[in-house]
Motif scaffolding. Structure first.
Motif, PDB file in Angstrom:
ATOM      1  N   UNK A 126       0.824  -1.211   0.000  1.00  0.00           N
ATOM      2  CA  UNK A 126       0.000   0.000   0.000  1.00  0.00           C
ATOM      3  C   UNK A 126       0.858   1.261   0.000  1.00  0.00           C
ATOM      4  N   UNK A 127       1.885   1.268   0.845  1.00  0.00           N
ATOM      5  CA  UNK A 127       2.753   2.445   0.910  1.00  0.00           C
ATOM      6  C   UNK A 127       3.480   2.674  -0.408  1.00  0.00           C
ATOM      7  N   UNK A 128       3.910   1.581  -1.044  1.00  0.00           N
ATOM      8  CA  UNK A 128       4.603   1.707  -2.329  1.00  0.00           C
ATOM      9  C   UNK A 128       3.663   2.258  -3.402  1.00  0.00           C
ATOM     10  N   UNK A 129       2.389   1.828  -3.354  1.00  0.00           N
ATOM     11  CA  UNK A 129       1.400   2.332  -4.313  1.00  0.00           C
ATOM     12  C   UNK A 129       1.238   3.838  -4.166  1.00  0.00           C
ATOM     13  N   UNK A 130       1.084   4.293  -2.919  1.00  0.00           N
ATOM     14  CA  UNK A 130       0.887   5.721  -2.685  1.00  0.00           C
ATOM     15  C   UNK A 130       2.139   6.527  -3.013  1.00  0.00           C
ATOM     16  N   UNK A 131       3.303   5.999  -2.640  1.00  0.00           N
ATOM     17  CA  UNK A 131       4.553   6.705  -2.930  1.00  0.00           C
ATOM     18  C   UNK A 131       4.773   6.815  -4.433  1.00  0.00           C
ATOM     19  N   UNK A 132       4.457   5.732  -5.154  1.00  0.00           N
ATOM     20  CA  UNK A 132       4.586   5.749  -6.612  1.00  0.00           C
ATOM     21  C   UNK A 132       3.619   6.760  -7.221  1.00  0.00           C
ATOM     22  N   UNK A 133       2.359   6.723  -6.771  1.00  0.00           N
ATOM     23  CA  UNK A 133       1.368   7.663  -7.279  1.00  0.00           C
ATOM     24  C   UNK A 133       1.733   9.102  -6.980  1.00  0.00           C
ATOM     25  N   UNK A 134       2.253   9.340  -5.765  1.00  0.00           N
ATOM     26  CA  UNK A 134       2.653  10.702  -5.390  1.00  0.00           C
ATOM     27  C   UNK A 134       3.801  11.191  -6.272  1.00  0.00           C
ATOM     28  N   UNK A 135       4.752  10.300  -6.548  1.00  0.00           N
ATOM     29  CA  UNK A 135       5.894  10.684  -7.388  1.00  0.00           C
ATOM     30  C   UNK A 135       5.439  11.026  -8.806  1.00  0.00           C
ATOM     31  N   UNK A 136       4.527  10.215  -9.340  1.00  0.00           N
ATOM     32  CA  UNK A 136       3.995  10.483 -10.680  1.00  0.00           C
ATOM     33  C   UNK A 136       3.244  11.811 -10.695  1.00  0.00           C
ATOM     34  N   UNK A 137       2.410  12.037  -9.673  1.00  0.00           N
ATOM     35  CA  UNK A 137       1.637  13.277  -9.599  1.00  0.00           C
ATOM     36  C   UNK A 137       2.558  14.491  -9.523  1.00  0.00           C
ATOM     37  N   UNK A 138       3.633  14.358  -8.769  1.00  0.00           N
ATOM     38  CA  UNK A 138       4.590  15.467  -8.659  1.00  0.00           C
ATOM     39  C   UNK A 138       5.254  15.747 -10.007  1.00  0.00           C
ATOM     40  N   UNK A 139       5.667  14.690 -10.702  1.00  0.00           N
ATOM     41  CA  UNK A 139       6.311  14.870 -12.008  1.00  0.00           C
ATOM     42  C   UNK A 139       5.356  15.483 -13.026  1.00  0.00           C
ATOM     43  N   UNK A 140       4.111  14.974 -13.036  1.00  0.00           N
ATOM     44  CA  UNK A 140       3.123  15.478 -13.994  1.00  0.00           C
ATOM     45  C   UNK A 140       2.778  16.930 -13.688  1.00  0.00           C
ATOM     46  N   UNK A 141       2.700  17.270 -12.406  1.00  0.00           N
ATOM     47  CA  UNK A 141       2.421  18.657 -12.019  1.00  0.00           C
ATOM     48  C   UNK A 141       3.496  19.594 -12.561  1.00  0.00           C
ATOM     49  N   UNK A 142       4.746  19.190 -12.415  1.00  0.00           N
ATOM     50  CA  UNK A 142       5.865  20.013 -12.895  1.00  0.00           C
ATOM     51  C   UNK A 142       5.821  20.178 -14.411  1.00  0.00           C
ATOM     52  N   UNK A 143       5.619  19.053 -15.114  1.00  0.00           N
ATOM     53  CA  UNK A 143       5.592  19.105 -16.582  1.00  0.00           C
ATOM     54  C   UNK A 143       4.414  19.939 -17.075  1.00  0.00           C
ATOM     55  N   UNK A 144       3.249  19.757 -16.436  1.00  0.00           N
ATOM     56  CA  UNK A 144       2.052  20.497 -16.842  1.00  0.00           C
ATOM     57  C   UNK A 144       2.223  21.992 -16.611  1.00  0.00           C
ATOM     58  N   UNK A 145       2.863  22.361 -15.508  1.00  0.00           N
ATOM     59  CA  UNK A 145       3.107  23.780 -15.223  1.00  0.00           C
ATOM     60  C   UNK A 145       4.007  24.396 -16.296  1.00  0.00           C
ATOM     61  N   UNK A 146       5.072  23.681 -16.635  1.00  0.00           N
ATOM     62  CA  UNK A 146       5.988  24.179 -17.672  1.00  0.00           C
ATOM     63  C   UNK A 146       5.258  24.313 -19.007  1.00  0.00           C
ATOM     64  N   UNK A 147       4.431  23.310 -19.333  1.00  0.00           N
ATOM     65  CA  UNK A 147       3.687  23.330 -20.593  1.00  0.00           C
ATOM     66  C   UNK A 147       2.703  24.497 -20.628  1.00  0.00           C
ATOM     67  N   UNK A 148       2.022  24.742 -19.514  1.00  0.00           N
ATOM     68  CA  UNK A 148       1.051  25.842 -19.453  1.00  0.00           C
ATOM     69  C   UNK A 148       1.741  27.193 -19.633  1.00  0.00           C
ATOM     70  N   UNK A 149       2.895  27.354 -18.994  1.00  0.00           N
ATOM     71  CA  UNK A 149       3.644  28.615 -19.117  1.00  0.00           C
ATOM     72  C   UNK A 149       4.117  28.823 -20.553  1.00  0.00           C
ATOM     73  N   UNK A 150       4.611  27.750 -21.167  1.00  0.00           N
ATOM     74  CA  UNK A 150       5.069  27.850 -22.557  1.00  0.00           C
ATOM     75  C   UNK A 150       3.925  28.238 -23.490  1.00  0.00           C
TER      76      UNK A 150
END
Length: 381
Positions: A3-27
């Motif tokens: 369970x912890x690995x699932x949440x940690x994996x999901x959190x890491x993906x969400x963090x990466x996608x948030x960063x990429x989406x922010x950069x894309x929106x600014x561009x």
């Protein structure tokens, strides 16, 4: 994954996608400002809108990792659903902003600038959206995150909206700025649709909606495959974040003692917990309500009744309900060719088959005791 690995994996993906989406929106916003394109500006707002649910997923997945407490005995899993619900509200507000910007293009006489550069950059945005969609879809399936899956659907629509922006930008570069306004309206519809899907899914989870019928039937089949389970009376399911909670009511042979009934319930729980995404399973045991029983008869190769129990080559398994006797299957006796303990092996095998009664002409004391201790009735015929 735990369970912890699932949440940690999901959190890491969400963090990466948030960063990429922010950069894309600014561009996109920079390109819109540089080219004076309303359609690209609307698409940049769309990307900024994407930041809200994915950021909420990031926060929700982080909170959901907290251990269970006395106040929250089922854990904090619904934090993700709550975050997705709150984020969905803001998506509708951004859709309104896109619509107002699009309306202004119908009275505008301005055309876009730097059309070639704008077209190239818009095509790049389409490619980035596609890569981001594949990345999120894979992660959502692995982690079973409702928020990540919702955002993957939204990103999929980003691909089509970026294509629409490309068309609108091309029209504006040809001297028809109102085309960009129409594209802006189309993007607003996509944003509203994404908000509706996100808020619908989160509300269903928060309201403890059950799983689809096909998933319920899969659980039912798994339970009925457990030896000694006679009937599945009720199945209750609900989602909590990326996990599933299951509660069931089953019936077992009424002659079983408390310990035997508990062992069956534990086996059912074990099998349910093996289902992907299930985090909690509770089994309530009741006596059977249907007049159905399973009978085993030792037979020879020609299907005639065998004079012995342990050395019989086969067992015919019948289901009897409302005085109707139906042959279910014929199975080999795994103890027939043993030198010793043939009857014991056969008795243990029939217990696994979920038999209620054994009709035989003869049976050893050890085999008889094993069957009777398991609540199986023996009739000499």
């Amino acid at each position: 994954m735990t369970k912890n690995e699932v949440f940690e994996y999901g959190e890491r993906i969400a963090r990466n996608v948030t960063t990429i989406t922010l950069i894309l929106a600014i561009l996109k916003f920079i390109v819109a400002y540089y080219t004076h394109s309303v359609s690209i500006l609307a698409d940049s707002y769309h990307s900024f809108a994407d930041l809200i649910p994915i950021s909420a997923a990031w926060i929700g997945l982080r909170i959901a990792q907290r251990p269970r407490s006395e106040k929250f005995p089922y854990g904090y899993y619904k934090a993700e659903n709550l975050a997705a619900f709150i984020a969905s509200i803001f998506i509708f507000l951004l859709a309104y902003e896109i619509i107002t910007k699009s309306i202004s293009t119908f009275s505008s006489k301005n055309t876009v600038e730097h059309s070639i550069a704008g077209l190239i950059l818009t095509a790049i945005f389409v490619l980035i959206s596609y890569i981001l969609y594949i990345y999120q879809l894979k992660a959502a399936k692995i982690s079973n995150s409702q928020a990540l899956m919702a955002n993957a659907r939204e990103t999929k629509m980003d691909i089509f909206s970026s294509i629409a922006v490309f068309i609108g930008f091309f029209g504006s570069s040809m001297g028809y700025p109102w085309i960009g306004g129409i594209v802006g309206f189309l993007i607003a519809i996509l944003v509203i649709h994404a908000g509706y899907q996100s808020i619908r899914d989160s509300v269903l989870s928060l309201m403890d909606a059950g799983l689809p019928k096909e998933d319920i039937e899969k659980i039912r089949k798994i339970i009925l495959s457990t030896p000694r389970v006679r009937e599945v009376k009720k199945i209750y399911t609900r989602r909590s974040g990326p996990f599933i909670m299951v509660e069931v009511e089953i019936s077992v042979p009424e002659k079983l003692n408390v310990k035997q009934a508990h062992e069956i319930a534990s086996e059912v729980e074990k099998r349910i917990m093996q289902i992907k995404q299930v985090d909690h399973a509770f089994v309530h045991v009741e006596p059977p309500t249907k007049s159905r029983k399973i009978i085993a008869i030792p037979v020879n190769k020609d299907h005639s009744p065998s004079p012995t129990f342990g050395s019989a080559p086969y067992f015919e398994i019948y289901q009897v309900e409302k005085d109707e006797k139906k042959l279910i299957k014929t199975v080999k006796n795994p103890g027939a060719n043993l030198e010793k303990k043939r009857g014991v092996k056969a008795a243990l095998f029939l217990i696994e088959q979920g038999v209620d009664e054994v009709h035989t002409k003869n049976i050893g004391e050890d085999s008889k005791k094993i069957l009777e201790d398991a609540g199986i009735k023996i009739k000499f015929k």
